[in-house]
Motif scaffolding. Structure first.
Motif, PDB file in Angstrom:
ATOM      1  N   GLN B  90       0.869  -1.258   0.099  1.00 39.41           N
ATOM      2  CA  GLN B  90      -0.102   0.030   0.054  1.00 39.41           C
ATOM      3  C   GLN B  90       0.840   1.161   0.004  1.00 39.41           C
ATOM      4  OE1 GLN B  90      -2.500  -1.255   3.416  1.00 39.41           O
ATOM      5  NE2 GLN B  90      -4.297  -1.152   2.182  1.00 39.41           N
ATOM      6  N   ILE B  91       1.976   1.013   0.491  1.00 39.27           N
ATOM      7  CA  ILE B  91       2.919   2.386   0.566  1.00 39.27           C
ATOM      8  C   ILE B  91       3.354   2.889  -0.542  1.00 39.27           C
ATOM      9  CG2 ILE B  91       5.012   3.432   1.964  1.00 39.27           C
ATOM     10  CD1 ILE B  91       4.085   1.755   4.113  1.00 39.27           C
ATOM     11  N   PHE B  92       3.188   4.162  -1.060  1.00 34.10           N
ATOM     12  CA  PHE B  92       3.925   4.727  -2.235  1.00 34.10           C
ATOM     13  C   PHE B  92       4.296   6.181  -2.002  1.00 34.10           C
ATOM     14  CE2 PHE B  92       0.516   7.447  -4.016  1.00 34.10           C
ATOM     15  CZ  PHE B  92      -0.584   7.115  -3.152  1.00 34.10           C
ATOM     16  N   GLN B  93       4.201   6.876  -0.704  1.00 34.48           N
ATOM     17  CA  GLN B  93       4.355   8.253  -0.689  1.00 34.48           C
ATOM     18  C   GLN B  93       5.749   8.182  -0.104  1.00 34.48           C
ATOM     19  OE1 GLN B  93       2.777  10.508  -1.952  1.00 34.48           O
ATOM     20  NE2 GLN B  93       0.777  10.277  -2.001  1.00 34.48           N
ATOM     21  N   ASP B  94       6.460   9.662  -0.086  1.00 33.24           N
ATOM     22  CA  ASP B  94       7.730   9.691   0.378  1.00 33.24           C
ATOM     23  C   ASP B  94       8.056  10.342   1.915  1.00 33.24           C
ATOM     24  OD1 ASP B  94       7.051  12.176  -0.225  1.00 33.24           O
ATOM     25  OD2 ASP B  94       8.800  12.626  -1.301  1.00 33.24           O
ATOM     26  N   THR B  95       6.569  10.654   2.543  1.00 28.92           N
ATOM     27  CA  THR B  95       6.730  10.673   3.709  1.00 28.92           C
ATOM     28  C   THR B  95       5.607   9.920   4.616  1.00 28.92           C
ATOM     29  OG1 THR B  95       5.195  12.702   3.982  1.00 28.92           O
ATOM     30  CG2 THR B  95       7.547  12.943   3.727  1.00 28.92           C
ATOM     31  N   ILE B  96       5.548   9.845   5.808  1.00 33.94           N
ATOM     32  CA  ILE B  96       4.608   9.019   6.517  1.00 33.94           C
ATOM     33  C   ILE B  96       3.243   9.748   6.444  1.00 33.94           C
ATOM     34  CG2 ILE B  96       3.997   7.970   8.981  1.00 33.94           C
ATOM     35  CD1 ILE B  96       6.913   7.083   8.837  1.00 33.94           C
ATOM     36  N   TYR B  97       3.781  11.166   6.908  1.00 31.86           N
ATOM     37  CA  TYR B  97       2.296  12.219   6.714  1.00 31.86           C
ATOM     38  C   TYR B  97       1.401  12.110   5.809  1.00 31.86           C
ATOM     39  CZ  TYR B  97      -0.204  16.331   7.400  1.00 31.86           C
ATOM     40  OH  TYR B  97      -1.397  17.101   7.590  1.00 31.86           O
ATOM     41  N   LYS B  98       2.366  12.072   4.370  1.00 30.12           N
ATOM     42  CA  LYS B  98       1.566  12.097   3.190  1.00 30.12           C
ATOM     43  C   LYS B  98       0.733  10.511   3.020  1.00 30.12           C
ATOM     44  CE  LYS B  98       4.810  14.705   0.433  1.00 30.12           C
ATOM     45  NZ  LYS B  98       5.816  14.367  -0.794  1.00 30.12           N
ATOM     46  N   GLU B  99       1.502   9.488   3.352  1.00 32.78           N
ATOM     47  CA  GLU B  99       0.771   8.160   3.210  1.00 32.78           C
ATOM     48  C   GLU B  99      -0.524   8.104   4.265  1.00 32.78           C
ATOM     49  OE1 GLU B  99       2.236   6.049   1.178  1.00 32.78           O
ATOM     50  OE2 GLU B  99       0.394   4.762   1.666  1.00 32.78           O
ATOM     51  N   ILE B 100      -0.594   8.723   5.293  1.00 32.46           N
ATOM     52  CA  ILE B 100      -1.725   8.733   6.122  1.00 32.46           C
ATOM     53  C   ILE B 100      -2.839   9.513   5.677  1.00 32.46           C
ATOM     54  CG2 ILE B 100      -2.564   9.229   8.651  1.00 32.46           C
ATOM     55  CD1 ILE B 100       0.327   8.489   9.649  1.00 32.46           C
ATOM     56  N   ALA B 101      -2.410  10.853   5.106  1.00 34.36           N
ATOM     57  CA  ALA B 101      -3.160  11.692   4.559  1.00 34.36           C
ATOM     58  C   ALA B 101      -3.964  11.364   3.168  1.00 34.36           C
ATOM     59  CB  ALA B 101      -2.505  13.078   4.402  1.00 34.36           C
ATOM     60  N   TYR B 102      -3.197  10.460   2.500  1.00 27.32           N
ATOM     61  CA  TYR B 102      -3.578   9.928   1.227  1.00 27.32           C
ATOM     62  C   TYR B 102      -5.204   9.882   1.076  1.00 27.32           C
ATOM     63  CZ  TYR B 102      -3.921   9.121  -3.581  1.00 27.32           C
ATOM     64  OH  TYR B 102      -4.164   8.821  -4.883  1.00 27.32           O
TER      65      TYR B 102
END
Lengths: 202, 270, 246, 283
Positions: B90-102
């Motif tokens: 599932q993970i594809f963003q470069d920060t944890i913040y962006k990943e959770i916010a997606y």
């Protein structure tokens, strides 16, 4: 720093080739599943050339077309296109074109031209101006307006090539920006994409 | 009808392999459950039927009275959040913040509201300190919490966790426990697939045993873990404390505290 | 592939298709080349791959051929072009060009299709190894062939995982296009993670050992392999001598 | 002489400011099974990679101190040849496959092919390994099509096929179900019987208690506790350092606390309790 070609072929880089080829295949499948109007089938080659250099990029392009060629031999004829894209894109990465917007624009323009001319050579000399895909209609339209074959094919490839290059390159670039620094640092061509400012002693 | 309900559901894969056979399950809001069983028992198929990743070949699944046959997975995902076993899917963003916010992006929230939601989810998953890190800078076990936080942030009523305990250390397992009771307090339903029997005993009042494509039993941990016939049939083992109690000659014990209480005056072992 | 032909040594089959490709390129006209197609079809029948052969061939080649005829005969203006209607012409030269060009495409592509249908990649890799090709090259080929189906599987799992967190894959073009990055992103990141681990796994299997490699898989050349090789070379020599004398 | 010896190791990963391992010293004796445990991110995997020579060779970064394998400095070994001395296997069953072989049979032979073992010897060894790992039924299967537990067994089998004296297993069971976990532990026991030295990273202390000789506990990059299983896994300090105690031990410690007696030398496994009771019965 002067380094031989051999330096490019670390085990890590070698393992990127199959991944690049598979990404081309998956990209193509996804663009069909999502019913997108363009085929995103070069992302693997471009990504791999960006982080592992021209030679690895070239091989990923070549192998991709040979694998496709097992089911559709025409793809083997077009190997030269993927090979040129992988090679040229790898050199742009080496020369750090991809770190600023002007470099990216120049790179995309040149990649489009390289792609268009290499594709046109194959199309005209091996297949009489035809590729068997939808873009043949554009070529046919050019021919109908009285243009010569070579001229028509190059024009078609410049148009479709520009769209393809921008999309394939754009996606590759976006994703490479998301690759962790930890991995980029292990690759010979990864340095331009590292976000953290650190001095790297290896 | 219950919030989530499987009615006589069977599922066969395209290759003809039947993974779930005539299953009935009901979950009310606020009612959490653990699903246990050997690999191949049909656990993952069962939960994939719940959020419409799979559509039953027979029977029907209802979420909030809506049959999953009449909805898209994206619609169901607003009610049922599903955390996959492997976070890397599932993970594809470069920060944890962006990943959770997606997942919140589509909800057109004000940025302050969004920030609050992300931070709240990160807090409970122990990620607050690392919001600006690259997800892959955390080890596999911690990456799992990123995907849990991403689902929590979207605030679904049912949360499915597929083997969250795999590879976790003591602290992380305790964190998972807290997370589950926190969600239960908010009247959410948590459905967890796990192989960690100690975890099941500590955190769940309801246990569902699957074996050989079927629901074998749906009961309390005490009933399940002392039903030796069932455990044997389902190729499962008692938790260590039950085994110990059994060896010492006590039946029906589930925790260390109960065991201590029982043998206060006994001296079986010296 | 478990046929007599399937079990031949890859280089015998390879020599054979190289011969066919050379002949197709240099024999003038188009009748010989179209005959090659029939010939390959017959061999496919013999190898037990005829249906697969036709299916693969039909999927890509006929459409290309039809387009070539349309372009060369009706659209491209040659010296002898006669107008039929508006921009549509007829050209005898174009017809001849189409026939020679398409006959070569048909002959060469059918032999390539046949070759890959009756030769295991495993055998090709083995033959390359035996002929002294670098281990790195054979490794990359073998690993590509193994990896592609795995990556396709993984991409399906990822699509499911992303759908269940609310990513729409249906709707207007914008919605569908937006789904592309969440679908391919995890694949790139996780395969990169996996590469790191696979390096460890390979080193644990002595990948970078300096020793001369051996192989537990074995494929031996049979008498028939030598016959094919000698036959192909003879045919080529005879053809060259014949052309020179002409 | 110790088979593995680490002297005063310090290590920092590239791009990181914080040191991952500090002044770490360790001696492992031949033929013992060592359970390495501790919280996630405490440095367990890093230590394994240092012993195997992957750090600094593949990971780069700054490493100081001395690693001795069989009395010889690790820098004097070629990284490829170390595979025949130290076997290494880790948690992800998928990435441990070579990715170039399409049968289990060939997968297991792959390492031997790389070091140039003759075909006859290879066949003999592969058959031996297949039997030992109970993989005979799977020989013609594509390794990628196996279940996680089967893949993991194949991965370990492929490493053991190279006959290394030392085997490092980094959380080999973390992604497996209980049945497959048990299979792996059975194999560990077999390997021990063959005199292998095993370093096993694992969170499942209840199983460590049953199968290991010694426990090593890491916390924040330091070796904080080391000793015989009995001694370490009955010591409540383990919990303070982020580790955990076996359920059975926890019970007996609490019981001792309640009785006001000493908690040393409590049983750690159900089996131990069972044996003790039965012995009493006979006496």
């Amino acid at each position: 720093m002067k380094r031989g070609i051999k330096h490019d072929f670390s085990l890590l880089a070698l393992l990127l080739i199959p991944v690049g080829v598979s990404l081309n295949v998956v990209g193509y499948q996804l663009s069909t599943i999502l019913k997108l109007p363009v085929f995103i089938d070069q992302i693997g080659t471009i990504m791999v050339s960006m982080i592992a250099g021209p030679w690895i990029g070239l091989l990923a392009g070549l192998l991709g077309n040979v694998v496709n060629g097992m089911l559709n031999p025409i793809a083997i004829g077009f190997s030269i296109v993927s090979v040129s894209v992988g090679l040229v894109s790898g050199y742009f990465s080496k020369w750090r074109f991809y770190t600023n917007i002007f470099g990216i624009i120049i790179a995309c323009v040149l990649l489009t031209i390289v792609q268009a001319f290499s594709a046109a050579i194959v199309t005209v000399f091996l297949f009489g101006g035809v590729t068997g895909a939808g873009t043949d209609l554009i070529t046919a339209t050019f021919l109908a307006t009285g243009r010569e074959l070579w001229n028509s094919v190059v024009s078609t490839n410049l148009i479709s090539g520009a769209v393809n290059t921008i999309i394939n390159f754009g996606i590759s670039w976006l994703i490479i920006r998301k690759v962790p620094d930890r991995f980029l640092i292990k690759l010979n061509y990864g340095a331009p994409y590292i976000k953290k400012e650190v001095n790297v002693n290896g | 009808m219950s919030y989530l309900s499987l009615k006589n559901v069977s599922y066969s894969y395209a290759n003809g392999y039947e993974a779930v056979q005539n299953m009935n399950l009901d979950f009310d809001l606020g009612e959490s459950a653990a699903i246990i069983g050997q690999n191949g028992a049909g656990k993952t198929t069962a939960v994939k039927l719940m959020n419409r990743l799979l559509i039953p070949t027979e029977g029907e699944v209802f979420v909030n009275n809506l049959s999953t046959k009449k909805a898209t997975t994206a619609e169901i995902s607003k009610m049922i959040g599903y955390v996959f076993q492997n976070p890397d899917d599932q993970i594809f963003q470069d920060t944890i913040y962006k990943e959770i916010a997606y997942g919140l992006k589509n909800q057109k929230l004000e940025s302050a509201v969004m920030k609050n939601k992300v931070e709240a989810a990160a807090e409970i998953c122990g990620l607050k300190e690392s919001l600006n890190e690259h997800p892959y800078n955390l080890p596999y076990s911690k990456r799992k919490f990123i995907t849990i936080a991403a689902v929590l942030a979207t605030d679904p009523n049912v949360i499915i966790l597929d083997e969250p305990t795999a590879g976790q250390d003591r602290e992380s397992i305790e964190r998972l426990g807290k997370l589950i009771s926190h969600l239960a307090n908010q009247n959410k339903t948590v459905i967890t697939i796990t192989h960690d029997m100690e975890f099941v005993v500590r955190e769940f009042k309801r246990v569902i045993v699957l074996a050989n494509k079927q629901k074998r039993r749906d009961a309390s941990p005490r009933e399940i873990f002392w039903d030796k016939e069932l455990l044997k049939l389902s190729d499962l083992k008692q938790p260590f404390i039950c085994q110990l109690a059994d060896t010492l000659g006590y039946k029906g014990i589930l925790t260390i505290e109960e065991l201590l209480e029982r043998d206060k005056n006994e001296t079986y072992y010296n | 592939m478990d046929s007599r032909i399937g079990n031949l040594y890859p280089s015998s089959k390879f020599t054979f298709i190289i011969l066919i490709i050379l002949l197709s390129m240099f024999v003038p006209g188009f009748i010989f080349q179209y005959m090659i197609f029939l010939f390959i079809f017959l061999i496919s029948l013999f190898s037990g791959t005829a249906i697969k052969f036709l299916a693969t061939f039909m999927k890509s080649i006929p459409i290309l051929i039809i387009f070539i005829f349309i372009f060369q005969v009706f659209l491209i203006v040659n010296e002898d072009s006669q107008q039929i209607w508006a921009f549509i012409h007829f050209s005898q030269i174009g017809l001849m060009t189409s026939l020679t060009m398409t006959s070569k495409i048909v002959a060469i592509s059918s032999s390539i299709i046949w070759f890959f249908q009756v030769t295991r990649v495993k055998d090709i890799v083995y033959a390359l190894e035996q002929s002294g090709v670098s281990q790195k090259v054979t490794f990359v080929i073998a690993s590509t062939i193994q990896l592609i189906p795995q990556m396709l599987n993984l991409s399906r799992t990822i699509a499911d995982a992303q759908k269940s967190r609310g990513i729409e894959t249906e709707g207007n073009l914008f919605v569908r296009a937006k789904a592309f990055i969440p679908m391919i992103g995890p694949l790139v990141l996780s395969s990169i993670q996996q590469i790191e681990e696979r390096v460890l796994a390979l080193e644990s299997r002595a990948f970078s050992s300096k020793a001369k490699k051996t192989s537990i898989y074995e494929l031996k050349k049979q008498k028939f392999d030598y016959i094919i090789m000698i036959f192909c070379i003879l045919v080529l020599i005879v053809y060259i001598v014949w052309r020179i004398k002409l | 002489m110790s088979i593995i010896s680490l002297k005063n190791i310090n290590y920092t990963y590239p791009l990181e400011e914080k040191q991952t391992i500090h002044s770490f010293s360790l001696d492992l004796e031949k033929g013992c099974v060592y359970g390495l445990t501790g919280a996630n991110e405490s440095g367990k995997t890093t230590i394994c990679n240092i012993i195997r020579g992957f750090i600094p060779e593949l990971y780069k970064g700054e490493l100081t101190g001395e690693v001795m394998i069989k009395g010889k400095n690790i820098n004097d070994y070629n990284i490829g040849d170390l595979a025949t001395i130290i076997g290494y296997s880790f948690q992800n069953p998928f990435t441990q496959l070579s990715g170039v072989k399409d049968t289990v049979y060939e997968e297991i032979a792959y390492g031997m092919e790389n070091i140039g073992v003759s075909r006859d010897k290879m066949i003999q060894k592969v058959n031996e390994i297949l039997k030992m790992f109970q993989l005979e039924d799977l020989i013609d299967k594509n390794p990628f099509e196996l279940s996680g537990g089967q893949k993991q067994r194949v991965a370990i089998a492929s490493v053991v096929a190279l006959d290394p004296e030392i085997i490092i297993l980094d959380e080999p069971t973390s992604q497996l179900d209980p049945k497959s976990t048990e299979d792996i532990f059975e194999i560990i026991q077999l390997l021990k019987k063959q005199g292998k030295t095993i370093l096993l990273v694992e969170h499942k202390v209840d199983l460590l208690a049953a199968y290991c000789d010694e426990i090593l506990l890491i916390s924040c990059g330091e070796l904080v506790m080391q000793g015989p299983v009995k001694e370490i896994l009955s010591d409540p300090k383990v919990v303070e350092y982020g580790g955990q105690l076996p359920q059975v031990a926890l019970y007996f410690i609490k019981k001792a606390e309640a009785n006001g007696s000493s908690a040393s030398q409590v049983p750690l496994t159900v089996q131990e309790v069972y044996d003790h009771l039965n012995k009493d019965g006979e006496a």
